[in-house]
Write an enzyme that holds these catalytic residues in place. Structure first.
Site, PDB file in Angstrom:
ATOM      1  N   HIS A 149      20.911  37.315  46.135  1.00 19.45           N
ATOM      2  CA  HIS A 149      21.770  37.907  47.181  1.00 19.45           C
ATOM      3  C   HIS A 149      22.915  38.721  46.554  1.00 19.45           C
ATOM      4  CE1 HIS A 149      19.768  34.966  49.866  1.00 19.45           C
ATOM      5  NE2 HIS A 149      19.939  34.145  48.842  1.00 19.45           N
ATOM      6  N   SER A 188      32.901  64.489  37.056  1.00 19.74           N
ATOM      7  CA  SER A 188      33.159  65.003  38.395  1.00 19.74           C
ATOM      8  C   SER A 188      33.992  66.269  38.266  1.00 19.74           C
ATOM      9  CB  SER A 188      33.907  63.953  39.207  1.00 19.74           C
ATOM     10  OG  SER A 188      34.648  64.575  40.244  1.00 19.74           O
ATOM     11  N   LYS A 245      36.047  60.291  36.121  1.00 20.64           N
ATOM     12  CA  LYS A 245      34.710  59.839  36.462  1.00 20.64           C
ATOM     13  C   LYS A 245      33.675  60.068  35.376  1.00 20.64           C
ATOM     14  CE  LYS A 245      33.429  59.400  40.574  1.00 20.64           C
ATOM     15  NZ  LYS A 245      32.929  58.222  41.267  1.00 20.64           N
ATOM     16  N   GLU A 291      20.600  57.487  39.128  1.00 22.03           N
ATOM     17  CA  GLU A 291      20.666  57.812  40.559  1.00 22.03           C
ATOM     18  C   GLU A 291      19.538  58.764  40.953  1.00 22.03           C
ATOM     19  OE1 GLU A 291      24.730  58.717  42.159  1.00 22.03           O
ATOM     20  OE2 GLU A 291      25.314  58.165  40.135  1.00 22.03           O
TER      21      GLU A 291
END
Ligand code: ARG
Length: 461
Positions: free
Chosen positions: A160, A281, A287, A294
């Site tokens: 979980h 970024s 970043k 991804e």
């Protein structure tokens, strides 16, 4: 419209093809990637026809020379692919006739584009399955190397997405290895059904020439000739099976990606992907984004979509060949390209990943991940598991309130929950003790991870 074209099938036509139909119906822009296998199939077919006495040795020699030259031209980028010739098959055949004359016109004897395209596709896919298997093995070896280094590295295991029990990082990576191993099994299984030869089925009913299908199959390395001509030219189940295996493989890579993404977040901080595999970024200077995992996660969407496309393409088709099947290629090619690229990215990305061992073990310690071990300890002291569960639950509650991990509670504090607890309890409260105790095949103990790796290496050879 006056008939002007010299299409290979134009005999019964009196008008030429509408320009829109020509471009709408053409597949050459994408099926030209089959050229090598188309030529390979044609060469085998021509050799068989010669042996059967349908072509002369002279004609065969001309065809072999012509097709060889065409292959060279294509590979040099010297071949003009024409939409008016619709597909890869007719482009090559038309060029062959242009180059060698009469003999070129005889190549298509006893054959149809229907059995030709099905053959090309199977030859092509067989090669691609082998290439993908090599890519999978390569990635598996990368995983084994890292798992070996990290056999003792402790991290939290999750259910979980909540900290559950400590595991070793090597064990976690070996779970990935297993997923890929099953993907290889699926591909190998589907390869057996890919490797069946449609040639000889011709358009749908077979051919009246004295062909020798076993000989052609042998030349092309097929295991057998398809048993039924109607089936041979119409079904694309082999492509669907492959696309299904590819979709599942991409689902696996997507799940691995998701973990890499989570682990590289500041909140987890378990790993850091190398700069070469991340991007920044344009607005937020701090970043470092895990774009590659991804993208792999995102690309699983198209792999699943390609499977749906092929299933849907097939479902309404009556026997035998229908032009619908021309639509099988782009989804199939896309799945192949996607899988190969993602495997390459993964194999390139993982070795450079930095592993923050201290963060991993710390996170396992702070997550009360040895609570089950404490319960098991109480059971060994004669307490029923349900009561042990209750006692440990209360101890965890207390530890949370104190802001301590379980192993940081004093013996006195612990004995407040059960008098059965003695000072030997600390051996089971540590995450090291917890993983070492799971010492059976398939378990997370470092010794088991090492033996799983050794077994995996033997498997890969
Ligand atoms: N380009 C076609 C395909 O991909 C080749 C077979 C065409 N056969 C036909 N009867 N129109 O399926």
């Amino acid at each position: 419209m006056e008939k002007t074209s010299d299409k290979l099938w134009s005999g019964r036509f009196t008008e030429s093809t509408d320009a829109l139909v020509e471009s709408f119906g053409a597949s050459v822009s994408f099926d030209r990637r089959l050229y090598r296998h188309d030529i390979e199939g044609s060469l085998a077919h021509a050799r068989m026809l010669t042996r059967a006495g349908v072509l002369t040795e002279g004609e065969l020699a001309a065809i072999e020379r012509g097709l060889g030259d065409i292959r060279t031209d294509i590979e040099r980028g010297d071949f003009a692919w024409l939409v008016e010739f619709e597909d890869v098959h007719m482009n090559i055949e038309a060029r062959l006739t242009e180059r060698i004359g009469e003999a070129g016109k005889k190549l298509h004897t006893g054959r149809s584009r229907n059995d030709q395209v099905a053959t090309d596709l199977r030859l092509y896919l067989r090669d691609e399955v082998d290439a993908i298997d090599a890519g999978l093995q390569g990635l598996q070896r990368v995983l084994l190397d890292i798992a070996e280094r990290e056999a003792e590295t402790i991290m939290p295991g999750f259910t979980h997405l909540q900290v559950a029990q400590p595991v070793t990082f090597g064990h976690h990576l070996m779970a990935w290895f297993e997923m890929l191993q099953r993907d290889r099994g699926r591909l190998a299984d589907c390869r057996r059904r890919i490797n069946i030869m449609p040639l000889g089925a011709a358009a749908l009913a077979g051919t009246s020439y004295p062909i020798d299908r076993a000989y052609t199959a042998q030349l092309l390395g097929f295991d057998a000739a398809a048993a039924n001509s109607l089936d041979a030219v119409s079904d694309r189940d082999f492509a669907i099976e492959f696309t299904s295996a590819a979709a599942l493989l991409m689902v696996h890579l997507s799940r691995c990606s998701e973990e890499l993404i989570l682990w590289s977040s500041a909140q987890f901080g378990f790993i850091e992907l190398s700069d070469g595999y991340c991007t920044g970024s344009s607005i937020m200077p701090q970043k470092k984004n895990p774009d590659m995992p991804e993208l792999v996660r995102g690309k699983s969407g198209r792999a699943i979509g390609n499977l749906m496309a092929l299933l849907t393409l097939m479902k309404g088709q009556p026997l035998a060949y229908n032009k619908d099947n021309q639509e099988d290629k782009e989804p199939l090619f896309d799945s192949i390209d996607t899988v190969k690229a993602c495997l390459r990215v993964f194999a390139g990305m993982l070795p450079g990943m930095q592993i923050r061992r201290e963060r991993m073990v710390q996170s396992a310690r702070l997550g009360y991940s040895t609570a089950t071990d404490l319960a098991d300890y109480l059971v060994r002291k004669g307490i029923a598991f349900r009561d042990a569960h209750e006692i440990v639950g209360k101890s965890v509650r207390y530890a949370i309130d104190q802001g301590k991990e379980l192993a940081a509670l004093t013996l006195e504090e612990l004995r407040g929950f059960s008098a059965a607890i003695g000072d030997d309890v600390y051996a089971v409260l540590t995450v090291e003790g917890s993983v070492a105790a799971r010492n059976h095949p398939g378990g997370t103990a470092p010794a088991q991870v090492r033996s799983a790796i050794a077994q995996a290496r033997r498997l890969l050879g």
